[in-house]
Design a protein around this motif. Structure first.
Motif, PDB file in Angstrom:
ATOM      1  N   GLN A 176     -24.704  10.712  10.941  1.00  0.00           N
ATOM      2  CA  GLN A 176     -25.522  10.223  12.066  1.00  0.00           C
ATOM      3  C   GLN A 176     -25.375  11.126  13.293  1.00  0.00           C
ATOM      4  N   ASP A 177     -24.128  11.512  13.570  1.00  0.00           N
ATOM      5  CA  ASP A 177     -23.877  12.360  14.744  1.00  0.00           C
ATOM      6  C   ASP A 177     -24.573  13.715  14.596  1.00  0.00           C
ATOM      7  N   VAL A 178     -24.452  14.265  13.374  1.00  0.00           N
ATOM      8  CA  VAL A 178     -25.053  15.583  13.144  1.00  0.00           C
ATOM      9  C   VAL A 178     -26.569  15.503  13.369  1.00  0.00           C
ATOM     10  N   ASP A 179     -27.186  14.435  12.812  1.00  0.00           N
ATOM     11  CA  ASP A 179     -28.641  14.261  12.970  1.00  0.00           C
ATOM     12  C   ASP A 179     -29.034  14.105  14.430  1.00  0.00           C
ATOM     13  N   ALA A 180     -28.297  13.224  15.130  1.00  0.00           N
ATOM     14  CA  ALA A 180     -28.646  12.941  16.523  1.00  0.00           C
ATOM     15  C   ALA A 180     -28.508  14.188  17.393  1.00  0.00           C
ATOM     16  N   GLU A 181     -27.439  14.941  17.158  1.00  0.00           N
ATOM     17  CA  GLU A 181     -27.195  16.124  18.000  1.00  0.00           C
ATOM     18  C   GLU A 181     -28.144  17.275  17.665  1.00  0.00           C
ATOM     19  N   LYS A 182     -28.611  17.268  16.420  1.00  0.00           N
ATOM     20  CA  LYS A 182     -29.562  18.312  16.014  1.00  0.00           C
ATOM     21  C   LYS A 182     -30.814  18.245  16.890  1.00  0.00           C
ATOM     22  N   ARG A 183     -31.205  16.999  17.181  1.00  0.00           N
ATOM     23  CA  ARG A 183     -32.378  16.802  18.034  1.00  0.00           C
ATOM     24  C   ARG A 183     -32.173  17.398  19.422  1.00  0.00           C
ATOM     25  N   TYR A 214       0.795  -1.228   0.000  1.00  0.00           N
ATOM     26  CA  TYR A 214       0.000   0.000   0.000  1.00  0.00           C
ATOM     27  C   TYR A 214       0.831   1.284   0.000  1.00  0.00           C
ATOM     28  N   ASP A 215       0.287   2.305  -0.639  1.00  0.00           N
ATOM     29  CA  ASP A 215       0.951   3.615  -0.635  1.00  0.00           C
ATOM     30  C   ASP A 215       0.674   4.362   0.668  1.00  0.00           C
ATOM     31  N   PHE A 216      -0.539   4.218   1.184  1.00  0.00           N
ATOM     32  CA  PHE A 216      -0.868   4.829   2.474  1.00  0.00           C
ATOM     33  C   PHE A 216      -2.097   4.145   3.063  1.00  0.00           C
ATOM     34  N   PHE A 217      -2.342   4.423   4.335  1.00  0.00           N
ATOM     35  CA  PHE A 217      -3.453   3.777   5.049  1.00  0.00           C
ATOM     36  C   PHE A 217      -4.482   4.809   5.491  1.00  0.00           C
ATOM     37  N   LEU A 218      -5.743   4.471   5.300  1.00  0.00           N
ATOM     38  CA  LEU A 218      -6.819   5.274   5.878  1.00  0.00           C
ATOM     39  C   LEU A 218      -7.382   4.444   7.031  1.00  0.00           C
ATOM     40  N   ILE A 219      -7.245   4.964   8.250  1.00  0.00           N
ATOM     41  CA  ILE A 219      -7.772   4.221   9.411  1.00  0.00           C
ATOM     42  C   ILE A 219      -9.137   4.801   9.739  1.00  0.00           C
ATOM     43  N   LEU A 220     -10.167   3.984   9.551  1.00  0.00           N
ATOM     44  CA  LEU A 220     -11.535   4.462   9.755  1.00  0.00           C
ATOM     45  C   LEU A 220     -12.001   4.130  11.166  1.00  0.00           C
ATOM     46  N   THR A 221     -12.672   5.076  11.770  1.00  0.00           N
ATOM     47  CA  THR A 221     -13.228   4.827  13.094  1.00  0.00           C
ATOM     48  C   THR A 221     -14.631   5.439  13.119  1.00  0.00           C
ATOM     49  N   SER A 222     -15.574   4.729  13.761  1.00  0.00           N
ATOM     50  CA  SER A 222     -16.933   5.314  13.780  1.00  0.00           C
ATOM     51  C   SER A 222     -17.270   5.822  15.178  1.00  0.00           C
ATOM     52  N   THR A 223     -18.176   5.199  15.839  1.00  0.00           N
ATOM     53  CA  THR A 223     -18.638   5.805  17.095  1.00  0.00           C
ATOM     54  C   THR A 223     -17.556   6.011  18.153  1.00  0.00           C
ATOM     55  N   ARG A 224     -16.680   5.034  18.307  1.00  0.00           N
ATOM     56  CA  ARG A 224     -15.719   5.119  19.402  1.00  0.00           C
ATOM     57  C   ARG A 224     -14.328   4.780  18.888  1.00  0.00           C
ATOM     58  N   LEU A 225     -13.349   5.569  19.279  1.00  0.00           N
ATOM     59  CA  LEU A 225     -11.978   5.278  18.879  1.00  0.00           C
ATOM     60  C   LEU A 225     -11.450   4.155  19.773  1.00  0.00           C
ATOM     61  N   HIS A 226     -10.867   3.128  19.174  1.00  0.00           N
ATOM     62  CA  HIS A 226     -10.348   2.001  19.957  1.00  0.00           C
ATOM     63  C   HIS A 226      -8.846   2.130  20.150  1.00  0.00           C
ATOM     64  N   GLU A 227      -8.403   1.564  21.243  1.00  0.00           N
ATOM     65  CA  GLU A 227      -6.959   1.495  21.517  1.00  0.00           C
ATOM     66  C   GLU A 227      -6.232   0.833  20.335  1.00  0.00           C
ATOM     67  N   ASN A 228      -6.893  -0.139  19.718  1.00  0.00           N
ATOM     68  CA  ASN A 228      -6.274  -0.870  18.605  1.00  0.00           C
ATOM     69  C   ASN A 228      -6.014   0.024  17.392  1.00  0.00           C
ATOM     70  N   ASP A 229      -6.873   1.025  17.183  1.00  0.00           N
ATOM     71  CA  ASP A 229      -6.653   1.970  16.080  1.00  0.00           C
ATOM     72  C   ASP A 229      -5.313   2.670  16.292  1.00  0.00           C
ATOM     73  N   ILE A 230      -5.071   3.047  17.542  1.00  0.00           N
ATOM     74  CA  ILE A 230      -3.842   3.775  17.867  1.00  0.00           C
ATOM     75  C   ILE A 230      -2.622   2.852  17.739  1.00  0.00           C
ATOM     76  N   THR A 255     -25.977  22.751  16.490  1.00  0.00           N
ATOM     77  CA  THR A 255     -25.833  22.946  15.042  1.00  0.00           C
ATOM     78  C   THR A 255     -24.817  21.927  14.527  1.00  0.00           C
ATOM     79  N   GLY A 256     -24.811  21.746  13.199  1.00  0.00           N
ATOM     80  CA  GLY A 256     -23.851  20.825  12.585  1.00  0.00           C
ATOM     81  C   GLY A 256     -22.429  21.200  12.950  1.00  0.00           C
ATOM     82  N   GLU A 257     -22.135  22.496  12.848  1.00  0.00           N
ATOM     83  CA  GLU A 257     -20.762  22.953  13.139  1.00  0.00           C
ATOM     84  C   GLU A 257     -20.346  22.625  14.573  1.00  0.00           C
ATOM     85  N   GLN A 258     -21.286  22.846  15.482  1.00  0.00           N
ATOM     86  CA  GLN A 258     -20.955  22.561  16.893  1.00  0.00           C
ATOM     87  C   GLN A 258     -20.623  21.085  17.073  1.00  0.00           C
ATOM     88  N   THR A 259     -21.458  20.227  16.475  1.00  0.00           N
ATOM     89  CA  THR A 259     -21.243  18.783  16.617  1.00  0.00           C
ATOM     90  C   THR A 259     -19.888  18.380  16.044  1.00  0.00           C
TER      91      THR A 259
END
Ligand SMILES: Nc1nc2c(ncn2[C@@H]2O[C@H](COP(=O)(O)OP(=O)(O)OP(=O)(O)O)[C@@H](O)[C@H]2O)c(=O)[nH]1
Ligand SMILES: [Mg+2]
Length: 384
Positions: free
Chosen positions: A156-163, A118-134, A167-171
């Motif tokens: 998803q986060d933007v939608d949930a926090e809107k409720r 690979y030329d580079f890695f994209l490490i994806l994380t969703s709801t919670r960052l795991h120790e393993n990602d690091i 604002t989107g920016e704040q989230t």
């Protein structure tokens, strides 16, 4: 005519060579390098982080569509799977196995996924960052490759926090700071907030800007040309990468295998021009499949008009004859031979020089036509 000649002069000076033959030899090497360049992007992260969905979004295929990476809560990718870009076969996106949440060994993982590919890695994380990602990021760094953190599913986060009244920016700002805090041991790590459902929003453009800086020239061009056209900024970048290689392509083509075009005094390399413009056509998202998808996504049934253009038709039907007609009507070459004598660099105008000049002008004209059409699409779709 003056502006066309300025283009030829600029191409000659860009080559940095003092003779036509020298410039041609250099261009041939450059074209070979361009044709051989490959880009391998690794997409990794814990199970369910959204890796397969992101791979699909980058390749502009919808989840569930033929050739798409399987996604969903039950679908787990067990081994590295390579997905070729649908229109740029030298760009490969790898969907790597989920890194799991328990008993993770970063060193074994990178061995298992064939790290060197690979030329580079994209490490994806969703709801919670795991120790393993690091742990994985540290291991990648130790082995001298680049990684970038992507926080997925932010829609998803933007939608949930809107409720809750945010604002989107704040989230987004809160998300960013929380992640930066967790990743501070890694030094100055950039985090990109994204959604595979709405790739054009959030930090996608920012990621591309950073990758552009980090990648060597040829790989950067391959990346840019493979991106979905999600904004005017990306379209402009694509145009510039193609524009930069018009002169090398013209130099490298030569008159060998050239087809004489009625009404044009110098033969030019029509098959090469068609191949070049076909690549631009797909990269700009002007093919029917891309237009149809865009039309559905933005809910505007207006893009069929693009294919009414004779020029686009020549390319979409891969018709050398139609393209010849379109280009020869543009390249009013009557005065060109005489005008070429005023370029001191060239000295005596030979058949090869004429062929180079007409090829370069044809490539530039073709590229501009396609860019104009793509720009209209971006504007009509409201993506600018
Ligand atoms: N709202 C939202 N959902 C997403 C996004 N990306 C992925 N998902 C959903 O998240 C779930 C997991 O996505 P996948 O792409 O299958 O995740 P993965 O990382 O490939 O999972 P494994 O292969 O099991 O490791 C699926 O239900 C997706 O539809 C996103 O950007 N926004
Ligand atoms: Mg998957």
């Amino acid at each position: 005519m003056e502006s066309q000649l300025a283009e030829v002069r600029a191409a000659l000076s860009q080559s940095g060579e003092s003779t036509f033959e020298g410039a041609k030899a250099k261009a041939e090497l450059a074209v070979q390098e361009l044709n051989n360049v490959t880009l391998h992007i690794a997409v990794t992260g814990v199970t369910g982080a959204g890796k397969s969905s992101f791979v699909n979004a980058l390749r502009r295929v919808q989840d569930g569509e033929e050739g798409a990476a399987p996604t969903g809560v039950e679908e787990t990718t067990m081994e590295p799977t390579m997905y070729r870009h649908p229109t740029m076969p030298n760009v490969n996106i790898w969907d790597l196995p989920g890194i799991g949440t328990k008993n993770f060994r970063a060193r074994e993982y990178i061995k298992m996924v064939n790290f060197n590919t690979y030329d580079f890695f994209l490490i994806l994380t969703s709801t919670r960052l795991h120790e393993n990602d690091i742990m994985l990021a540290k291991e990648i760094e130790k082995n001298k490759k680049k990684f970038y953190f992507i926080r997925t599913k932010v829609d998803q986060d933007v939608d949930a926090e809107k409720r809750k009244g945010k604002t989107g920016e704040q989230t987004l700002s809160l998300l960013r700071h929380a992640l930066e805090e967790k990743l501070k041991d890694l030094g100055s790590v950039r985090i990109f907030l994204m959604s595979s459902w709405e790739l054009h929003k959030f930090d996608f453009n920012e990621l591309i800007r950073v990758l552009e800086k980090d990648l060597p020239d040829n790989k950067r061009n391959a990346l840019i040309q493979s991106l979905p056209v999600y904004s005017m900024e990306i379209l402009d970048k694509k145009y510039n990468t193609f524009k930069k290689v018009t002169w090398v392509s013209a130099f490298a083509s030569g008159a060998v295998g050239a087809i004489p075009v009625p009404g044009v005094s110098a033969a030019f390399d029509l098959p090469m021009i068609l191949a070049f413009l076909t690549k631009c056509y797909f990269s700009f998202g002007l093919d029917e499949n891309s237009l149809k998808k865009l039309s559905e996504r933005v809910n505007k049934p207006i893009f069929a008009k693009v294919h009414e253009s004779k020029f686009i038709k020549a390319i979409s039907t891969r018709s050398l004859a139609l393209l010849a007609v379109e280009l020869s009507s543009y390249l009013a070459l009557e005065g060109l031979e005489a005008a070429l004598r005023f370029i001191p660099f060239l000295g005596i105008v030979t058949g090869a020089v004429m062929s180079f000049t007409t090829t370069l002008l044809a490539l530039s004209k073709g590229l501009d036509e396609l860019y104009k059409a793509a720009k209209e699409v971006v504007e009509m779709a409201g993506l600018d």
